[in-house]
Design an enzyme around this catalytic site. Structure first.
Site, PDB file in Angstrom:
ATOM      1  N   GLU A  53      14.395  37.693  11.401  1.00 55.70           N
ATOM      2  CA  GLU A  53      14.746  36.703  11.575  1.00 55.70           C
ATOM      3  C   GLU A  53      13.736  35.957  10.362  1.00 55.70           C
ATOM      4  O   GLU A  53      12.470  36.670  10.732  1.00 55.70           O
ATOM      5  CB  GLU A  53      14.371  35.923  12.508  1.00 55.70           C
ATOM      6  CG  GLU A  53      13.769  33.809  12.764  1.00 55.70           C
ATOM      7  CD  GLU A  53      13.583  33.962  14.448  1.00 55.70           C
ATOM      8  OE1 GLU A  53      14.135  32.732  14.362  1.00 55.70           O
ATOM      9  OE2 GLU A  53      12.747  34.156  15.065  1.00 55.70           O
ATOM     10  N   LYS A  64      21.368  28.890  14.774  1.00 57.35           N
ATOM     11  CA  LYS A  64      20.269  29.456  15.462  1.00 57.35           C
ATOM     12  C   LYS A  64      20.450  27.662  16.937  1.00 57.35           C
ATOM     13  O   LYS A  64      20.133  26.799  16.313  1.00 57.35           O
ATOM     14  CB  LYS A  64      19.329  29.518  15.275  1.00 57.35           C
ATOM     15  CG  LYS A  64      17.837  29.760  16.656  1.00 57.35           C
ATOM     16  CD  LYS A  64      16.834  30.680  15.952  1.00 57.35           C
ATOM     17  CE  LYS A  64      15.988  30.718  17.369  1.00 57.35           C
ATOM     18  NZ  LYS A  64      14.290  30.802  16.214  1.00 57.35           N
ATOM     19  N   CYS A  80      16.100  35.848  17.921  1.00 57.06           N
ATOM     20  CA  CYS A  80      14.601  35.053  18.925  1.00 57.06           C
ATOM     21  C   CYS A  80      14.497  33.944  19.171  1.00 57.06           C
ATOM     22  O   CYS A  80      15.388  34.985  20.836  1.00 57.06           O
ATOM     23  CB  CYS A  80      14.044  34.808  17.211  1.00 57.06           C
ATOM     24  SG  CYS A  80      12.006  34.649  17.739  1.00 57.06           S
TER      25      CYS A  80
END
Length: 264
Positions: free
Chosen positions: A45, A117, A152
């Site tokens: 990421e 995300k 994440c």
């Protein structure tokens, strides 16, 4: 790739604040090319900037479609003839909004998918206020099986992974900039998402330190029973590899059909 078998290489790239971003892009591209024997290569990421280097998000923001990272990673995927999950970048949308956006390239270098995300980390600070939230779960139609995308902090939200399973995902690719302070959660949650969804998890973290925040590293590849197939020993830069049998996902779901007992 042979039938349902997929070889994966996770590059636990080091993010050094003293390394110019352009040099890190070229270094990452070299590492991708070095793993041309794999079917799927994964980067972490926000490796061009560092997941916790919030002050640089605006300056390093770029187009997901044709920015400098996309250009270099597209060329690397094409040169290596691999599927490449190029981790994520700070995307600047046409309206100026920033997103934490993952980029996936096909072996011909075409941009096969992007994922913004959904769950932003920071508790009203950092990413949570500087970036906009994605709204749509994304799967990639890889020839071996659909791959579900997460990033994440998404790992803490199991409902997203259920959505990806419903969309056909048999493996999840999770790039991260996960901090050392919660390294135990990283491993635990990666295995939990694998077991509860009877799917592979490819969790790729970063090495080094982002804006003074030491990274957990410890990238890992987990099978649908929660067994760890490969794991980085520490937070140093390294590459882990494993071969996934994606047909095994169907066999496990047939012989132990827990997903069929879902009520909610």
């Amino acid at each position: 790739m042979h039938g349902s078998l997929l070889s994966a290489a996770l590059i636990q790239l080091r993010v050094d604040p003293d390394e110019p971003v352009a040099e890190r892009r070229e270094r990452a591209a070299r590492m991708v090319r070095e793993h041309a024997a794999a079917d799927l290569v994964v980067l972490p990421e926000l490796w061009p900037v560092g997941a916790f280097d919030h002050e640089r998000f605006g300056a390093e923001a770029e187009s997901a479609a044709d920015g400098p990272t996309a250009a270099v990673m597209s060329a690397a995927a094409r040169a290596a003839d691999v599927w490449l999950h190029a981790g994520s970048v700070v995307e600047r949308a046409p309206d100026g909004a920033l997103f934490n956006t993952s980029l996936v390239f096909a072996p011909d270098g075409a941009l096969a998918a992007t994922y913004r995300k959904i769950h932003r980390f920071g508790f009203d600070r950092g990413e949570a206020v500087l970036m906009s939230a994605g709204t749509e779960p994304v799967t990639v139609d890889h020839p071996a099986a659909p791959l579900g995308l997460a990033t994440c902090y998404d790992l803490r939200f199991p409902e997203l992974f259920r959505r990806l399973v419903d969309a056909g995902a048999r493996a999840f690719v999770v790039p991260a900039g996960w901090p050392e302070a919660r390294a135990g959660h990283w491993s635990l949650l990666s295995r939990a998402r694998a077991v509860e969804n009877q799917a592979y998890v490819l969790a790729c973290g970063t090495a080094g330190s982002h804006a003074g925040v030491p990274q957990a590293g410890r990238s890992l590849i987990v099978d649908p029973w929660g067994e760890v197939l490969a794991e980085a020993e520490d937070a140093e830069e390294q590459v882990i590899t494993a071969t996934l049998d994606l047909a095994e996902v169907g066999r496990i779901r047939d012989t132990f059909p827990a997903l069929k007992d879902r009520v909610l």
